[in-house]
Design an enzyme around this catalytic site. Structure first.
Site, PDB file in Angstrom:
ATOM      1  N   ASP A 123       3.619   1.508  15.409  1.00  0.00           N
ATOM      2  CA  ASP A 123       2.254   1.641  15.943  1.00  0.00           C
ATOM      3  C   ASP A 123       1.522   0.313  15.769  1.00  0.00           C
ATOM      4  O   ASP A 123       1.248  -0.108  14.651  1.00  0.00           O
ATOM      5  CB  ASP A 123       1.523   2.751  15.193  1.00  0.00           C
ATOM      6  CG  ASP A 123       0.128   3.027  15.740  1.00  0.00           C
ATOM      7  OD1 ASP A 123      -0.369   2.214  16.550  1.00  0.00           O
ATOM      8  OD2 ASP A 123      -0.462   4.046  15.354  1.00  0.00           O
ATOM      9  N   CYS A 153      -7.390   5.732  10.594  1.00  0.00           N
ATOM     10  CA  CYS A 153      -7.109   7.155  10.430  1.00  0.00           C
ATOM     11  C   CYS A 153      -5.957   7.393   9.458  1.00  0.00           C
ATOM     12  O   CYS A 153      -5.822   8.483   8.906  1.00  0.00           O
ATOM     13  CB  CYS A 153      -6.810   7.802  11.773  1.00  0.00           C
ATOM     14  SG  CYS A 153      -5.378   7.128  12.623  1.00  0.00           S
ATOM     15  N   ASN A 154      -5.142   6.379   9.234  1.00  0.00           N
ATOM     16  CA  ASN A 154      -3.969   6.549   8.375  1.00  0.00           C
ATOM     17  C   ASN A 154      -4.087   5.919   6.992  1.00  0.00           C
ATOM     18  O   ASN A 154      -3.239   6.160   6.134  1.00  0.00           O
ATOM     19  CB  ASN A 154      -2.726   5.945   9.052  1.00  0.00           C
ATOM     20  CG  ASN A 154      -2.346   6.707  10.298  1.00  0.00           C
ATOM     21  OD1 ASN A 154      -2.550   7.912  10.378  1.00  0.00           O
ATOM     22  ND2 ASN A 154      -1.822   6.007  11.282  1.00  0.00           N
TER      23      ASN A 154
END
Length: 407
Positions: free
Chosen positions: A112, A52-53
């Site tokens: 993360d 997603c990043n």
């Protein structure tokens, strides 16, 4: 291969928003097709990390253009668009980038570690299809060892460590009487599964309905956690009745449109997908609260200062593992030279010039054991690691050989 043939080309949250990143998202079907095309681009060692990043392609190539054009042959966005937005790194800088990504230093939310599982899956898929060679295999293994050490030896992962958990924190800060709210979770893949478990653990609610295109996955997780599940065909009616909708699907286009919400009750929508799986225009509706991965990454984290303080320690751990990989690469780079010298020494007793210098002994006296030659080669390898003087190292090896025969 030379280390400068290793490239990474990518885009991430730093320069592109979710909508632009969505143009270059790579799902499993895209990934498979890209690997099938790779030989026609004269590429045989690569892997793709798409989350997603970020979307990044790592590979060995004479130039980065082949990697970029291969990647973009399967994405909605073009190679020209990608180049305008992309960062390109080469050699040691590219390797450093991968270490930082795997450790959580380059994550949108610092620390993360969900990226580690995604990296493992990405490299596993490439390996199964024959696109991970000795160089990248060793590099990835060392990167994962470094990431594991960073997680174990620092507090870089303290507090909020993922976008999916940031979603839970957002709901805790935003919603009162969460137990009385109807929640629909659309998508029970890895991110959806993690989000679901966090909903149950941290929000103390089981008023959750799980929906997935593959119904068995939703049913299995619902049974495990004591929740409800519904078929994908009935998603529309469940979404309409919900107070909170979390979308963690992997669709190429939005599954919830602004038009679907015009006459709905007030809702909180959380989009954990890239590309966006909830129409961003839904945010324009007064009764709709919509957040996506970029919004979630900006949530104030009380532990951020503590995690930032751990960055130097993490970088020190990474430097140690990078040095280890660099030594391995240097030794591997010297292998062809060492093999050639070994063959020369093995054939030395047949060299007429060498035999002429020792006419009193006869050629048979100069047959040497493999152990003797290997000791000479080991000494040469050590000197080559300590100082880069290939020609001199070769001469010294011959001198060691002659000296060992004289004595």
């Amino acid at each position: 291969m030379h280390i400068n043939q290793f490239y990474i080309a990518g885009i991430n949250y730093k320069k592109t928003d979710a909508s632009k990143r969505g143009l270059f998202a790579v799902n499993n079907d895209h990934y498979k097709s890209i690997l099938q095309k790779a030989p026609s681009y004269f590429l045989n060692e690569l892997f793709i990390l798409s989350t997603c990043n970020r979307t990044e392609i790592y590979g060995v190539s004479p130039c980065v253009d082949s990697l970029v054009h291969l990647l973009c042959s399967e994405t909605e966005g073009s190679a020209e668009q990608f180049k305008e937005l992309a960062y390109i790194k080469q050699g040691e800088e590219a390797i450093q980038h991968l270490f930082n990504v795997a450790s959580g230093l380059d994550s949108q939310i610092l620390g993360d570690y969900e990226i580690v599982g995604q990296l493992k899956q990405a490299s596993k898929f490439a390996r199964e299809n024959g696109f991970i060679g000795a160089f990248m295999e060793r590099m990835i293994n060392t990167v994962l060892q470094s990431s594991k050490a960073v997680k174990a030896q620092t507090a870089l992962s303290g507090g909020t460590v993922s976008v999916s958990f940031a979603a839970i924190q957002f709901l805790m800060d935003t919603v009162t009487d969460i137990a009385g709210k109807k929640i629909v979770l659309l998508g029970t893949g890895k991110i959806g599964r993690n989000t679901c478990k966090n909903l149950v653990d941290y929000l103390n609610t089981k008023n959750i309905t799980l929906i997935n295109r593959t119904p068995e996955k939703a049913a299995e997780l619902a049974l495990e956690l004591g929740l409800q599940n519904a078929s994908f065909e009935d998603a529309e009616q469940h979404i309409a009745a919900a107070d909170i909708v979390i979308v963690a699907t992997n669709a190429e286009h939005p599954v919830i449109m602004k038009a679907d919400l015009l006459n709905s009750n007030a809702k909180i929508l959380v989009d954990l997908s890239i590309p966006n799986n909830i129409d961003p225009a839904a945010k324009e509706l007064a009764h709709i609260t919509l957040v996506n991965v970029d919004d979630l990454s900006r949530i104030n984290d009380a532990t951020l200062a503590k995690r930032k303080a751990e960055v130097p320690k993490a970088k020190s751990i990474i430097a140690t593992h990078m040095e280890e990989f660099s030594k391995w690469y240097s030794m591997r780079k010297d292998v062809p030279v060492l093999k050639a010298v070994k063959q020369k020494l093995q054939g030395m007793h047949e060299c007429n010039l060498f035999l002429a210098m020792h006419t009193n002994s006869g050629s048979s006296s100069y047959t040497v054991s493999e152990d003797s030659i290997q000791k000479i080669i080991n000494a040469m390898a050590l000197r080559m690691r300590q100082q880069r003087k290939p020609g001199c190292n070769y001469i010294e090896a011959i001198n060691d050989f002659i000296t060992s025969r004289v004595h």
